[in-house]
Structure formats: structure tokens, C-alpha cells
Design an enzyme around this catalytic site. Structure first.
Site, PDB file in Angstrom:
ATOM      1  N   ILE A 126      13.925   1.128 -23.617  1.00 54.57           N
ATOM      2  CA  ILE A 126      13.951  -0.183 -22.969  1.00 54.57           C
ATOM      3  C   ILE A 126      12.742  -1.021 -23.370  1.00 54.57           C
ATOM      4  O   ILE A 126      12.567  -2.127 -22.893  1.00 54.57           O
ATOM      5  CB  ILE A 126      13.977  -0.062 -21.424  1.00 54.57           C
ATOM      6  CG1 ILE A 126      12.766   0.720 -20.914  1.00 54.57           C
ATOM      7  CG2 ILE A 126      15.255   0.572 -20.966  1.00 54.57           C
ATOM      8  CD1 ILE A 126      12.709   0.804 -19.403  1.00 54.57           C
ATOM      9  N   PRO A 165      10.102   9.389 -19.742  1.00 59.94           N
ATOM     10  CA  PRO A 165       9.874   8.222 -20.594  1.00 59.94           C
ATOM     11  C   PRO A 165      11.201   7.575 -20.981  1.00 59.94           C
ATOM     12  O   PRO A 165      12.163   8.271 -21.278  1.00 59.94           O
ATOM     13  CB  PRO A 165       9.183   8.797 -21.828  1.00 59.94           C
ATOM     14  CG  PRO A 165       9.113  10.257 -21.659  1.00 59.94           C
ATOM     15  CD  PRO A 165       9.734  10.647 -20.378  1.00 59.94           C
ATOM     16  N   CYS A 166      11.260   6.269 -20.935  1.00 68.29           N
ATOM     17  CA  CYS A 166      12.465   5.533 -21.320  1.00 68.29           C
ATOM     18  C   CYS A 166      12.077   4.537 -22.403  1.00 68.29           C
ATOM     19  O   CYS A 166      11.989   3.337 -22.147  1.00 68.29           O
ATOM     20  CB  CYS A 166      13.056   4.797 -20.123  1.00 68.29           C
ATOM     21  SG  CYS A 166      13.483   5.876 -18.763  1.00 68.29           S
ATOM     22  N   GLN A 167      11.809   5.053 -23.607  1.00 69.69           N
ATOM     23  CA  GLN A 167      11.316   4.143 -24.642  1.00 69.69           C
ATOM     24  C   GLN A 167      12.416   3.226 -25.171  1.00 69.69           C
ATOM     25  O   GLN A 167      12.149   2.266 -25.872  1.00 69.69           O
ATOM     26  CB  GLN A 167      10.704   4.950 -25.794  1.00 69.69           C
ATOM     27  CG  GLN A 167       9.351   5.484 -25.415  1.00 69.69           C
ATOM     28  CD  GLN A 167       9.151   6.928 -25.831  1.00 69.69           C
ATOM     29  OE1 GLN A 167      10.108   7.598 -26.238  1.00 69.69           O
ATOM     30  NE2 GLN A 167       7.936   7.414 -25.710  1.00 69.69           N
TER      31      GLN A 167
END
Ligand code: SAH
Length: 893
Positions: free
Chosen positions: A517, A513-515
Site C-alpha cells: 500500500i 508489514p503491508c508494503q
């Protein structure tokens, strides 16, 4: 000898090329389309243009500063990945037809001589005999050559081959002699590093000028990786060796006097063990071990040209528990950030269809409800409910423990298991009250021990004379006297593979997960995305890969990883894989193209060890309208048919196909199980209702359907009374939403306003029927709040929340939001898949998931690669009857 550098027309061309090169090296794509693809016209199918169109002479060179792919921050309450562009969703669709696939053609600038400088460039020796030259370079001697004598004067044939009068094998430039097929530096633009090429032709053109043809080598920073060694991941050892280059398939012609100097480039056998690779590199200026192709940002092994090496490349020397293709009973999959397991479920189904027995052996997720769902649906999987970073720490400890006790060491035979049952109470001798004795150790993890601040390894202890309810987690330090118990645990765990060891994992899948961005996150760090805690999982994910060295990797993510901060995170992922010597290939896939009434675009990144065949991307099976696009710069990664490529696509699916057979339920439905009531109406419904066994046995005949099976999770998020009243007011017709409610008018620019002639209607609670937030959402231009779906529609993207306030999620004919099961169907989950946790958690698991038909198609691609089936193209066509193919006989057992 004429000197092309002094020819006026040639210089003009060179100037333009210089301008292009200046941007090409930065953007990776000198011919970027200038307009946003979503502005383009509607197309009925996903396809891409075959050949790059040369920019017209009159066009200005592309500008580097404007990045049309950069996302605009929107505070519309949507999460990363819930990227539906309000306008794109409603009016614009991407037309792949006018999309160019932009090979990064290196454009070079002719080395301009100062007056004082003498241009001595010339060919040496006799020309290649005419007959031989025509055989070796037939295109150069084709008849219409007269038409194309000039490559520069009319501009039209700019990219066409220059026609040749004669070829040579040797040339001299600046007193240096070059032989054909030698490698050389080539003059680039001002202030730029010289380009690197292999000289693949020397010829005198029909234009009277002297040329060489260059096949370009790319440095890591010339590829889609761009940033190369400057990623801020705090990992000093993640770097690209300055001497490593990648051979591309891009060739073009250049004036001979652009050659600067020779460079000694050697070919090195790819080898995962980076230190032995380093040792194997002979003295050289540069080396290469892989090819690079702009299409699908592909780094891949090259077929070993026997002419070049005389022998086949040796196998990788990395220690590995896996054998080469197809010889193993079962391939083991680790699903990281597994959620409820959609991605691995699809991968295993697809691999199975291709004849490879892939099983999810381990799964990791820190959400307990997602873990519960995964465990229920995959009882055979070791589900670890922990943070991925803790899992990584456990992996290190596990390896250390196995080594300490000699497990995994080929010289030590694994011992027989006698007491594997972790479930019952520990029977041993009775212990007097008040005393506790460690009966056995049954699990281990990494983390903080309650009451103690210190973070470290912990063991789960079954106390002698006690049952599972009394198990406790104890820090390793407190178990100093339990060496034997720990050894027992490690032996049993080793035999049961409770945790993977380096080299024992065949496939790692998952989407870190890349929250950081997310458009929702106001504090996004554009400059150093990896410094943002919310993006750190990308690093953890790569560390786990680095440690376990799986044969294959499949990473999934939202398209924003290619958009945010100029695609920083996507490039980072690619960079890490390539630096670890993985082959890799990046594709953007739309779920609807694989048989779902849902659009949903996602990025997928394959990785494969150099000894494996790099998996391809499966081409679409269904004809869908592509709405919104991937970032312009990664357009050549959208998995699509080439323009004019023959295809047989099935009709796109609509909401009706997916859910028309489900019984009506009310807003307050509370049953988790119910009867189906009606028979399936469509092929989709027949397939989705199959039992696990039927799916795995690949026999979707209606007769096998178990009549007794219950319909699971067919209940909606219960709306509060106010929202329920609002929903009841929304007409049951296509396109209905809050705009249909009394008091709302639509004015210029599709903007809503209050109707001054209508008094505001209030609900029994006193709240307004039309809430203010609906009126102001997207500055009043949105028609999503309280929107009803219609039977003939596809859903933009199933998201993690079910509230109807800012998305179209109302059932066409019932006063409620789509049920958990309906959402699950839109994501392609088989009906037998049961979800756990509170309702919102279940919606979350489904919204987070990789659409099962997409991962199923990818699983098939993986299975093909495992068996080394298929060609070396980036994409392939799935079998026409996929996924209904029966190939039991082929299954490896
Ligand atoms: N691939 C899954 C969906 C994953 S969604 C599928 O196809 O079903 C991402 C998941 O990552 C969520 O379930 C979330 O709980 C989990 N997650 C987020 N941060 C994590 C972390 N640090 N460690 C482990 N899991 C994490």
C-alpha cells in the site's frame, strides 16, 4: 388512526432518510464531514466532539462515490507509514473540535403504500398507564414537548426525541401483531436488504403519528467491516455467518408502518470454539452474541442482562493453557514481525506498571540484525529469525510432534530434563573418523534445505563428538532413524516452551508489514489488495492468531491500512478477528500525545477472546498539535478526549527535551559507546537514562542512575563529502534548509527557482552545492531537503532512513544528521537499548518501531483488562503520575 405515511411532512423526511440510508449502508457513516479534516483550523489538543451533529435540512445527503480518505499516490520516496504530507506537515493541522463522531444511525424510509394498499397499522390494547409510561420513558413526556411536537416541519429538532402522548405494548401492521421488545425487519431503501431492529417502544407522538423506536442490529457488512464475506484472501472458511448480527446502541424513532415482518433473533453465548458455537445456536432466523459500536469500531461482549437470561454466561469451552485474569505468575507474549522489539518492550513495561507480569516469550522476524538487537536486549526471549509464514508452518509441525510424543496431553507427565545444555559439544561416545552420528537435536525450522529444492521441516543437529560450530540443518526425511533424538528434543523444547502451542499464548502483538500500500509502490493493487504478495502478511498474521488463539491481540499498522482501497486491509483485519469470535476495538494514536517530541500516527487494533475484558485505549497524556488526520471515515477511532471532557494534559515535548543532554559528535563519529559527559537536563532525559532494573522497579529517582553506564549508538549516518559540505552550508537557525543556499529563490506558491543573477556554486568535487533533486522535490514546493530541526520543534515522523535529501533530519547546531541514539530517543527507546547491525540497519529498526511510550500506555491498558479493571468505555485516563508509578506491592507473583 392517522397514517404517518400519508402525511406530507413525514414523507419529506422519509425521502431524505432514504437518500441517507442509501449511503449510510455503504459508507458506514451517514454524516461524514464534507471537508478534509486537515483543512481545518489549528487546535491545541486532541479532542473530539461529543455528539453527532444532525445534518442540516438544507444540506444535500452525503455522497458515497467520493472517498476523501483515499490517499493520493506520491512518488516522493517515502515509505508507507512515512506518510508526512508535505503541506500537512507545515501548514495544516487537524482540528478535532469540529470532528463529528458519527454513529451509523440507520435512517429508514417509510413504507409507502400504493393507493390500492390499505394501511392497517395501529396499536392494540390499552395504553400503558400514564404514570408507568412516564417512569419507563421519561424523556418522551418532558415538559418542553410542545416546542417539539413536529419532528419534521422545522428540521431543527430532527434528532431529538419525538414527544409522546401515550405508549403501547402491542401493535399491528399488515395483519401482523408485534409485541414490545420483539425483533423485526424494517423497510429500507429501494433494492436494499431490510433493516433489522429490536422494537423498544410503541407510542403515539404528540404529532398525532404512530411510532416505534428501533434499536438497530447491524449485519457484518453494515459495520466498519463492510466487505464482510468478500475478502480475497483465498480462505473460503473466512466468512461471516449470514445469520450473525450485532446489537448496536443506536436507537431512533420511525413511523409504525415501516415494520415489515417479525424476525426471530436469539442471543448466543460467545464461544471461541466456532463449531460448538454453531451447535449451540437454537433454531432461529438470526442470532447475536456481541454488540457493535461505531466509536472505535468496537465489537464487544454485552453484559449479560440477568433479567434476560436469568444466569451468567458460561465460560468459553476452548481448551486453554491460560487461566482467567490475574491468577498466573507470568503472561506470555508472542511478538510477531518483532523488529528490534519496541512494541513488546513497551507493552511489557506498561503491563508491569499495571501490576501484571507480562514477558516476551517468543519473537519472530526475518531480519537477522533486528533479531540480534532483540536477543541482546531481551535475553530471556526465544528469538526466531525466520519468515512469519515459515514460523506458522513450524507451529503446525510442533503441535503435531508434541501430540505424537504425548506432550501437552494432561495424562502424560512431562519428564525431567537431564541434559539441557545446547551450548557445549556433544560428549557421547567417540565416533570413528568419517562417521557422523546425531548427538542431539537442538532446534527446528521450516524452509528450503541448501542444495535441495524442497521446502520442509528441518532440524538442527549437534553431531556426536562435535561442537556448535559444526551444527547443521538436516531435513526431517534424513533423520528417520533418530526418533529417540527427536523425542528428546521435543521433550526439552516442550518443557522450555521453545515454541508456543495453541492456547498457551496470552498475548500476540505485532504489525504485519503491508508494503503493497506504499505510495512508493507503483503497482499497488486497489481491486484485490490481498492478492498482492506485499500485503500477504496480513493473512499470515491472522492465520497465526487463528491457530494459537491467544487471549489478547494487539495489531499495529500505518494509517494507510484504513485509507488504501477504501480501508480494505484495516477492514480485513477487523473482519478476521470478528469472524474468529474475538471482541475488537480500533484506535488511531499519535505518539506525541504520549510524551514524545514526535508526531507519528498509527493504527492499533485490539482483539480479546470473548471470555476476556476487551482492553480500552489510553487517552493522551500530553497536549500536542495533531497534524494531518486519520481517514475521515475512521475519525471516531482517533483516541482523543471528547469536547469539553475535563482533562489534565502535560505540555507537549520538544526536541530540546529529548536530546539536549547528548554530547556533540561529528559526521564521522565512529564510536558505538562513549561517555555521557553531561547530566540529564529534563524529566524526559532522566527517565530515558534509567537502567532496565530501574525502569522495571519503577523508581525514577536520579540517585539510582548508574554513573558508569555508557552512552550507546550516539553516532550519525556518515554523509559523503558532498552532502557533508552541503550540510555545513546550512545555517544553524530555525527553519533552515537548502533554500538558504546561494542561488535559490522562492517564488509564487512557495516554489523554488534558480536565481538568474547568481552563478551556480560548485563543491570541490565539481558537483553543484544545490542538487537538482532538492529543487525538483515535490515540484519545488518542499522545504525538507537538507532541513535542520530546531530545538523548539517536534519531528513529524521518525522514518527508517537517515539521508537528509528529502526529510528534515539535521541536528540544530551540528553538521550531521540525527544520530541513531537521537532517533531512538525520539521513539522513546530507553538509553540502555542497544542496536545491532550496520548503521542503516539500526536506523531502520528504530524507524520501524512502535514508539515505546505508546506501546507502554497500551500495555497498561492491557494489564488493566487482564485484571478486569476499569469500565466498559472505549477509552480511559492513565494515572496522573504514569509511567512513574510505583506499585511493586501489587505485582502478581
Ligand atoms: N513492531 C516492531 C517493528 C516491526 S517493523 C517494533 O516495534 O520494533 C516490521 C518488521 O517485519 C521488520 O523488522 C521486518 O524485518 C519484518 N518482516 C517483514 N516481513 C516479514 C516476514 N514475512 N516474516 C517475518 N518478519 C518480517
Amino acid at each position: 388512526m392517522s397514517s404517518p405515511g400519508e402525511d406530507g411532512s413525514s414523507i419529506r423526511r422519509s425521502k431524505r432518510r432514504a437518500a441517507e440510508i442509501a449511503t449510510a449502508a455503504i459508507t458506514g457513516s451517514p454524516q461524514e464531514p464534507k471537508e478534509d479534516p486537515i483543512e481545518r483550523k489549528r487546535a491545541r489538543s486532541v479532542q473530539k466532539k461529543k455528539k453527532t451533529e444532525a445534518p442540516k435540512k438544507s444540506e444535500p445527503p452525503p455522497k458515497a462515490e467520493a472517498d476523501p480518505s483515499e490517499i493520493v499516490a506520491s512518488d516522493d520516496g517515502l515509505e508507507a507509514g512515512e506518510e508526512e504530507d508535505e503541506q500537512a506537515g507545515e501548514t495544516h493541522v487537524l482540528e478535532r473540535l469540529s470532528t463529528s463522531v458519527s454513529p451509523m444511525k440507520k435512517r429508514i424510509v417509510a413504507k409507502r403504500k400504493t393507493d390500492a394498499e390499505e394501511d392497517d397499522s395501529c396499536f392494540l390494547g390499552d395504553p400503558v398507564p400514564e404514570e408507568e409510561a412516564k417512569l419507563r420513558w421519561p424523556k418522551r413526556y418532558e415538559k418542553d414537548s410542545a416546542k417539539r411536537v413536529s419532528i419534521t416541519n422545522n428540521g431543527k429538532d430532527d434528532d431529538d426525541d419525538v414527544k409522546a402522548k401515550r405508549h403501547y405494548l402491542q401493535a399491528r401492521v399488515d395483519r401482523c401483531t408485534y409485541n414490545l421488545y420483539e425483533d423485526a425487519y424494517v423497510k429500507a431503501g429501494e433494492g436494499e436488504d431490510n433493516y433489522i431492529c429490536r422494537i423498544v417502544e410503541f407510542f403515539e407522538g404528540c404529532d398525532g403519528q404512530l411510532h416505534f423506536s428501533a434499536q438497530w442490529f447491524y449485519r457484518a457488512q453494515d459495520t466498519a467491516i463492510k466487505n464482510a464475506s468478500s475478502f480475497d484472501d483465498g480462505k473460503p472458511d473466512h466468512f461471516h455467518d449470514d445469520r450473525r448480527v450485532f446489537l448496536s446502541d443506536v436507537k431512533d424513532d420511525n413511523p409504525l408502518n415501516c415494520l415489515v415482518s417479525k424476525v426471530h433473533i436469539v442471543r448466543v453465548t460467545p464461544n471461541l470454539d466456532l463449531s460448538s458455537k454453531r451447535e449451540s445456536i437454537p433454531p432461529c432466523d438470526l442470532y447475536f452474541d456481541m454488540s457493535y459500536s461505531v466509536s472505535y469500531s468496537t465489537f464487544a461482549n454485552m453484559p449479560v442482562e440477568e433479567a434476560e437470561t436469568g444466569k451468567l454466561a458460561p465460560k468459553s469451552d476452548i481448551a486453554s493453557g491460560s487461566s482467567t485474569s490475574g491468577q498466573r505468575n507470568q503472561l506470555l507474549l508472542l511478538d510477531l514481525y518483532s523488529g528490534c522489539g519496541a512494541m513488546s518492550t513497551g507493552l511489557c513495561l506498561g503491563a508491569n506498571l499495571s501490576g501484571v507480569n507480562l514477558q516476551t516469550r517468543w519473537a519472530v522476524d526475518f531480519n537477522p540484525h533486528a533479531c540480534e538487537s532483540l536477543k541482546f536486549n531481551h535475553p530471556e526471549t526465544e528469538v526466531r529469525n525466520e519468515l512469519a509464514q515459515d514460523f506458522l508452518a513450524v507451529l503446525h509441525e510442533w503441535e503435531r510432534l508434541c501430540q505424537k510424543f504425548g506432550f501437552g496431553n494432561e495424562n502424560v507427565l512431562p519428564e525431567e530434563d537431564s541434559s539441557d545444555d545446547d551450548e557445549g559439544p556433544d560428549e557421547g561416545s567417540t565416533v570413528s573418523s568419517g562417521e557422523f552420528e546425531v548427538g542431539k537435536i537442538i532446534d527446528m525450522c521450516y524452509g528450503e534445505t541448501s542444495g535441495v529444492k524442497k521446502v520442509g521441516l528441518k532440524f538442527k543437529v549437534r553431531w556426536k563428538g562435535y561442537g556448535p560450530n559444526d551444527d547443521t540443518w538436516e531435513p526431517i526425511e534424513g533423520l528417520g532413524k533418530c526418533e529417540e533424538r527427536i523425542r528428546d528434543f521435543v521433550r526439552r523444547g516442550y518443557n522450555k516452551k521453545i515454541l508456543p502451542l495453541p492456547g498457551t499464548v496470552d498475548v500476540i502483538c505485532g504489525g504485519p508489514p503491508c508494503q503493497g500500500i506504499s505510495g512508493f509502490n507503483r503497482f499497488r493493487n486497489y481491486e484485490a489488495p490481498l492478492q498482492d504478495e506485499k500485503n500477504k502478511q496480513m493473512v499470515v498474521y491472522m492465520e497465526i492468531i487463528e491457530f494459537l488463539k491467544p487471549r489478547f491481540v494487539l495489531m499495529e499498522n500505518v494509517v494507510d491500512i484504513l485509507k488504501f482501497a477504501k480501508g480494505y486491509l484495516g477492514r480485513y483485519a477487523l473482519s478476521r478477528l470478528v469472524a474468529m469470535n474475538y471482541q475488537s476495538r480500533l484506535g488511531i494514536m499519535a505518539a506525541g500525545s504520549y510524551g514524545l517530541p514526535q508526531f507519528r500516527m498509527r493504527v492499533f487494533l485490539w482483539g480479546a477472546r470473548p471470555t476476556e475484558k476487551l482492553p480500552q485505549f489510553p487517552l493522551p497524556t500530553h497536549d500536542v498539535v495533531i497534524r494531518g488526520g486519520g481517514p475521515v471515515e475512521f475519525e471516531s477511532s482517533v483516541v482523543a478526549y471528547e469536547e469539553n471532557q475535563p482533562r489534565q494534559l502535560k505540555k507537549e515535548l520538544l526536541l530540546y527535551d529529548a536530546i539536549s543532554d547528548l554530547p556533540p559528535v561529528a559526521n564521522d563519529e565512529s564510536r558505538d559507546e562513549m561517555d555521557y559527559l553531561a547530566a540529564p537536563e529534563t524529566d524526559f532525559q532522566k527517565y530515558i537514562r534509567l537502567s532496565r532494573e530501574e525502569l522495571m522497579n519503577l523508581s525514577p529517582t536520579g540517585e539510582m542512575l548508574s554513573q558508569k553506564r555508557k552512552l550507546l549508538d550516539h553516532r550519525p549516518l556518515r554523509l559523503n563529502d558532498d552532502d557533508y559540505q552541503r550540510v555545513c552550508y546550512i545555517p544553524k537557525k530555525k527553519g533552515a534548509n537548502f533554500r538558504c543556499l546561494p542561488g535559490v529563490t522562492v517564488g509564487a506558491e512557495n516554489k523554488v527557482d534558480w536565481d538568474p543573477n547568481v552563478e551556480r556554486v560548485l563543491l570541490p568535487s565539481g558537483k553543484p552545492l544545490v542538487p537538482n533533486y532538492a529543487m525538483s522535490f515535490i515540484n519545488g514546493k518542499s522545504s525538507k531537503p537538507f532541513g535542520r530541526l530546531w530545538w523548539d520543534e517536534t519531528v513529524p515522523t521518525v522514518v527508517t532512513r537517515a539521508e537528509p535529501h528529502n526529510q528534515v533530519i539535521l541536528h540544530p547546531e551540528q553538521d550531521r544528521v540525527l544520530s541513531i541514539r537521537e532517533n531512538a530517543r525520539l521513539q522513546g527507546f530507553p538509553d540502555f537499548y542497544k542496536f545491532f547491525g550496520p548503521l542503516k540497519e539500526r536506523y531502520m529498526q528504530i524507524g520501524n518501531a512502535v514508539a515505546v511510550p505508546v506501546s507502554r500506555a497500551l500495555g497498561y491498558a492491557l494489564g488493566q483488562a487482564v485484571q478486569r479493571k476499569g469500565d466498559d468505555k472505549h477509552v480511559f485516563i492513565l494515572p496522573p503520575d504514569f509511567p512513574n508509578r510505583t506499585i511493586q506491592s501489587e505485582i502478581i507473583d
